[in-house]
Design an enzyme around this catalytic site. Structure first.
Site, mmCIF file in Angstrom:
data_model
loop_
_atom_site.group_PDB
_atom_site.id
_atom_site.type_symbol
_atom_site.label_atom_id
_atom_site.label_comp_id
_atom_site.label_asym_id
_atom_site.label_seq_id
_atom_site.Cartn_x
_atom_site.Cartn_y
_atom_site.Cartn_z
ATOM 1 N N SER A 214 -55.576 64.208 23.947
ATOM 2 C CA SER A 214 -54.381 63.540 24.446
ATOM 3 C C SER A 214 -53.380 64.563 24.981
ATOM 4 C CB SER A 214 -53.781 62.658 23.348
ATOM 5 O OG SER A 214 -52.831 61.762 23.865
ATOM 6 N N ASP B 183 -58.537 53.174 28.521
ATOM 7 C CA ASP B 183 -57.516 53.876 27.743
ATOM 8 C C ASP B 183 -56.154 53.255 28.027
ATOM 9 O OD1 ASP B 183 -55.637 55.706 26.691
ATOM 10 O OD2 ASP B 183 -56.910 57.432 27.150
ATOM 11 N N HIS C 106 -58.192 54.982 23.555
ATOM 12 C CA HIS C 106 -57.510 56.275 23.514
ATOM 13 C C HIS C 106 -57.949 57.030 22.267
ATOM 14 C CE1 HIS C 106 -54.473 59.196 24.615
ATOM 15 N NE2 HIS C 106 -54.073 59.228 23.360
#
Length: 317
Positions: free
Chosen positions: A134, A260, A288
């Protein structure tokens, strides 16, 4: 599981994000903690897994407000341990239970911090593989694009990274993204910012911080000015790694699920927007940093196995 075979994803973008954190409880690996003083007088924590002498080191840069306790960190470090490799989760400023005493914090474009950490780790280990998740993935990708052949890792993996921060803001500051994810992140980011403000009362307006309920407001007030950006738009533009992906010379896996909730599919890089050293994988499902497989509640072993298989293939090439 063969990482090149299409896995049977557990469906649902939001569920893919939430289930690993809430439903799939993994035991905490036996970490060995080191505290490193930063060049500017701060302190960060690194949680190590010790392997066999001469084995590779896998370093993980966690996501926004993540830590060595995050589900993806524990899953990866368990797989590293199973191989008798070395592993380390490197925490960013104010994460992992270490208070941030500096005027700055951490942010998506902080490739200089990644460079410093990898340089120190490369002094200990001849073979080093880097993974970023991320926000940490965007930092790592930016570092790889900037450093090119000077990058201090033999291969890298970038997972669920918001490669285009402006596009990510359109997902996180409206609708379900704002109600669920932005609120969750601000519940920890804002107290940390208030803690900084108590140490450094001139940093920003505390009343504006109390009223901040979006990443646009938080980044405009806190993240951007603390780290040398003009405003949130300048930060999102200059900190995004996507423009640098054509400059990467280290074998790099960039993995983004098309469902996502943090990044619209239209913002994902195409083959023409990355270098020949980059492997793009964009499965339809995965959420995600979810990539949960099997029947509910599912398993989260596909992701660490995929990353280590990629590192194996890079070493064999």
């Amino acid at each position: 599981m063969n990482p090149y075979r299409a896995p049977r994803w557990l469906k649902g973008g939001n569920a893919q994000t939430i289930w690993p954190a809430l439903s799939l409880k993994l035991p905490t690996p036996t970490y060995r903690r080191e505290l490193w003083p930063t060049p500017d007088g701060g302190m960060i924590a690194l949680d190590f897994i010790d392997g066999q002498l001469g084995a590779p080191l896998v370093v993980l840069f966690h996501g926004l407000e993540g830590s060595s306790q995050s589900h993806y960190a524990k899953a990866l470090m368990h797989e590293v341990k199973r191989r008798s490799w070395h592993g380390v989760v490197s925490h960013f400023r104010g994460c992992g239970g270490v208070e941030n005493t500096q005027r700055r914090a951490y942010h998506a474009g902080d490739s200089a911090e990644v460079a410093w950490i990898l340089q120190k780790l490369a002094e200990r280990h001849a073979t080093l593989y880097a993974a970023g998740v991320s926000l940490g993935g965007n930092m790592l990708a930016k570092y790889l694009g900037e450093q090119r052949a000077s990058a201090r890792c033999q291969a890298a993996a970038v997972i669920s990274a918001p490669l285009d921060l402006h596009a990510a803001s359109t997902r996180l500051d409206r609708g379900l993204g704002r109600l669920l994810y932005t609120r969750m992140f601000l519940n920890t980011l804002k107290p940390k910012a208030f803690s900084q403000l108590r140490r450094h009362p001139d940093l920003f307006d505390d009343q504006r911080l109390r009223r901040a309920h979006s990443f646009r407001e938080f980044d405009d007030l806190v993240t951007a000015p603390l780290h040398g950006y003009r405003d949130c738009h300048d930060y999102w533009y200059r900190a995004s790694s996507k423009p640098l992906l054509t400059s990467i010379t280290v074998p790099t896996l960039i993995l983004n699920a098309r469902n996502d909730p943090f990044l619209p599919p239209s913002a994902l890089p195409t083959r023409a927007e990355v270098s020949s050293c980059v492997t793009l994988e964009q499965p339809e499902e995965g959420g995600h940093v979810g990539f949960v497989t099997g029947s509910f509640p599912g398993r989260i072993d596909w992701l660490p196995q995929r990353l280590l298989a990629f590192f194996d293939s890079a070493a064999a090439a």
